[in-house]
Design an enzyme around this catalytic site. Sequence first.
Site, short mmCIF file in Angstrom:
data_model
loop_
_atom_site.label_atom_id
_atom_site.label_comp_id
_atom_site.label_asym_id
_atom_site.label_seq_id
_atom_site.Cartn_x
_atom_site.Cartn_y
_atom_site.Cartn_z
N GLN A 130 4.22 -4.99 -103.48
CA GLN A 130 5.32 -4.45 -102.95
C GLN A 130 6.63 -5.15 -101.79
OE1 GLN A 130 3.05 -1.29 -102.19
NE2 GLN A 130 3.65 -0.37 -104.27
N GLN A 131 5.65 -5.20 -100.84
CA GLN A 131 6.29 -6.20 -100.18
C GLN A 131 7.36 -7.82 -100.32
OE1 GLN A 131 3.81 -7.18 -96.38
NE2 GLN A 131 3.33 -4.89 -97.00
N CYS A 132 6.46 -8.39 -101.75
CA CYS A 132 7.18 -9.69 -102.05
C CYS A 132 8.26 -9.04 -103.00
CB CYS A 132 5.75 -10.32 -102.50
SG CYS A 132 4.80 -10.69 -100.96
N THR A 133 8.71 -8.08 -103.14
CA THR A 133 9.78 -8.19 -104.71
C THR A 133 8.58 -8.34 -105.72
OG1 THR A 133 10.91 -7.16 -102.94
CG2 THR A 133 11.80 -6.89 -105.29
N LEU A 183 0.85 -5.77 -100.85
CA LEU A 183 2.19 -7.53 -100.67
C LEU A 183 2.43 -6.95 -101.82
CD1 LEU A 183 1.81 -9.91 -99.05
CD2 LEU A 183 0.34 -10.97 -101.24
#
Length: 1023
Positions: free
Chosen positions: A889-892, A887
């Site tokens: 990484q997905q959310c930067t 998560l």
Amino acid sequence: MAGAGAVGFPRELMVQRIQSLVEEGFWDALRRLKLDVLGTDDSPIPITGYYTPRQRRPMASFFNLRSGSLVPPSHNSVGDRNNCPVPGTLINTNNMRGFQNLDRVQLLKAEAKKILQDIVSGKVEEDPSVLLRFLVTSFADLKNWKVYYNVAFPSLVFNSRMTLLSLQPASKVLTKEEAASMHTSLQKWRASSETTVIPFFLVSISSDSSASIRQLKDWKACQGNYQKLLFGFYDHGCRSDFPGWVIRNYVAFLSIRWKIEKVQFFCYREYKGNPDLEQSLIGEASFPSPCGWDDPDFLPDAIGWEGINPGKGTKEMKPKEIDLQSMNPASQDEEKQLMHLKLMGWRHFPVNIDKLSHVRVLLLGAGTLGCEVARLLMTWGVRKLTVVDSNSVATSDLVKQSLYIDKDCGVPRVTAIVPHLKERCPAVDVEGIQMEIPVPGHPVSSSKMASVLDDCKHLQTLVAANDAVFLLTDKWESRWLPTLLCASENKIAISAVLGCDSYLVMRHGAGPGTSGGADEVITQIVNLSTEDALGHQRLGCCFCNDAASLINPIPYGTLPGLTSVASGKAVELFARMLHHPDEIHAPGDTAGMETEHQLGLLPHQLRGSLPKCVLSMELSNSSVNCTACSVAVLSEYRRRGLDFVMQAISYPTYLKDFTGISDLKRPDTCPKIPASISVNSDKISDVRCLLLGAGTLGCDVARILMDCGVRKLTVVDSGRVVVSNLARQSLYTSDDRGAPKATAILRHLVERCPSVDAQGIRMEIPMPGHPVSPGEAAGVLQDCERLKELVASHDAVFLLTDTRESRWLPTLLCTNENKIAITAALGYDSYLVMRHGAGPGISCEASSVATATDKLSTEDALGRQRLGCYFCNDVIAPVDSVSNRTLDQQCTVTRPGLASIASGRTADLFTRMLHHPDGIHALGEIAGTSSGHDHGLLPHQMRGSLSQYNLLTLLGYSSSNCTACSNAVLSEYRRSGMDFVMQVINEPTYLEDLTGLTDLMKSTSYSQVEWVDETDEDDFFEV
Ligand SMILES: [Zn+2]
Ligand SMILES: [Zn+2]
């Protein structure tokens, strides 16, 4: 497994399935555990489920998971008569793909193997609940507050037939005396806290009809001492024709461990808390011993996934789905807003959210800096704000002061700012106070004396009541009194000062320590030390030296973008300081120092210049002559209080005479319009900008571009505004929730600049390595064509999306069309801003571009070596970077001030490029070299870091292996057009083959290269 036709004996032993009932509290607890503790760790978690005999007619009992279930049974003794704790395993994956790809057959077998081992080892006799072992697989989608899950109750598949010989209600099998005795014994068993949680037991009935209940471990002891022996178990089921699910593992145990081949069993059920012998069943079953199970390597088959009916064909197992949004909606918005801070803890730094939410911050100034700092503080989780300002919102403020909109014009800023902050963060506790900050050396008429004195007192109270003060006013002298008050009260003070093209951000030093015994601070007049309370030499304030004179604070004419850069740094400095054990007393770090802290260095002062592309760290101590923080001034203030302040206000030379230093007032050498930039306002207002991405970067860049004078904007985004966006994405408010960003952003741009010609396009940018189904292909192709048209009809493209792969197609199109392309990308604490190079020139006297496929040059149209693009340094083609990621990484996950800083740099780089005579063909410059023209330095790439506070200007040329801008790729695109693009989208490896990356990777030097993603992009490369 229940079925019709269950008549007659003997027949196959069939059982009633068990069903799980997972309370929302369980998932909510998992959500918190994942977010706060587990982070990226997805290893199996031991948990506790609760099993219970049937309680009510006519329903079966459920197997329960509740909020306290996320611990192993031994840690949790909440079992009681209706809750037998059972050990289970939870496998919670990091993403949907991981969840879908779990090998559930193997997982179930592995659990069954554990059961078998416990049977063989005898553990079951000590703790029979292990026969009920269960398994949960889940994906907690924290971003969308959903959970997908499956539950399994592993049951060993016996490889010989189990035969049911009889099955009747217990009341019919037992004599009246036996039943009465059994009833009493069962009640006793269930009433004792020691035995009530044991779901498997023995019932022995002696010849005098007395029944006694014993534990399994007593089996040997009671051999031969009975007339009748029943193998009892708590039965969750309600059917009169089937025993419950758990009899299967029970039988396996009896057969394997005790070599029994025929048993009488007792299915214990309750009604209203009492043994229900009418509904409890007594039956007889036989089962020849299974073969091969003694082999230690034997892996038994198992069944037991909910939703799958063995024997009826294995259907696709559908996960159950829970929406957690219905739980505590009130506190949810706040939790969503804080999620990005919690995600920082997954890999980088555990943010002290509690501290941030309690720190009371006073903002002096609600203008350009005030708006931005207030918003960014909320992004950092600060929830207690007081804003002081004396001005009203003016029309000209709208494009500069990020929070205000047209309807605020004429309204005091402190009145206008409150709802704007709250509509971004309902949990913020903000108060606006309209007040002019008294300035020294400005005599006041006797009629105003009283009100100025009141203002001084008010400010005194405010500083005392807050923990930190941000000095963000335009007027230099208005910082004097707050600086004095902060030094006297030992409060954190942070100054941000804007010049025309440079800025200063600093934290003031602590107040002087007192070298006498401490009564009230205010009484400590004479013994003030030049050191702070920790014995460190005090750091200086913004009046201490000439540092500030390099910055010429002026209320107008600052470069657009400067505010964002300075605000981002000020807020980051503050957050860093709060996480330092010495807080206000922390010594100032200097450039290049080593630090172990995950938030990096904590400097004293930061100075930067946009046109020079430099950032420096300074350190200076409190000056003995300082008019605001010196011991002399503080002693006088403590002795005379506001009399001293009023004297400083009324007599222009008083402070100067008192401290013996030069005048407070700085010479205003900076002209009203910065001379260093000759702004070509027509060019700027005509340039057509295409912004790809309307998120954190998109909002800031759009706003700053308008401040630069850009009036033609097209924004492309596919997303919708959600609550967690509000704190970080500067334009959106809670009214936008659920609205497409591409349309929501327009309203906010027009509210700030009615003359802007903006359009929003809702579209997903096609991405390589994201294969599309035949049904989607037409739509994706249409998007490709549309993007191509958009690039062709604009002059500059800003790549502001949050995945790497979504930048590929725009990069290719811009290079092909020779359009300005500017990328801004965020890592966790560093950013990259770069302008892509021009497209290749054509090396023959060619006809049209479209036909010139083979003769692309490595040089641009001016004969210069082409600069690189965002993908030039990659050794792997862009692929789907989201599905397999965690998560965070997905959310930067990035530090909150970073986007602001990168956006300011992005807009600034663009305007400088636009004014450069060579435009897109301009050479890449490196900081420290003379630019030779008066627009300031025009670098190719800028990389800045918040942990080191450095700023690097870098230069790299277009790579012949580049997947987006190399001639190999461009030629192929010009030859095959969108066919080529569609192939890239569908085949991740195609680009690598085409560009030679595949061969490159096969060579040993690249064999170790791992996929570096945006969030890991903190390794700088220099060319
Ligand atoms: Zn000072
Ligand atoms: Zn490239």
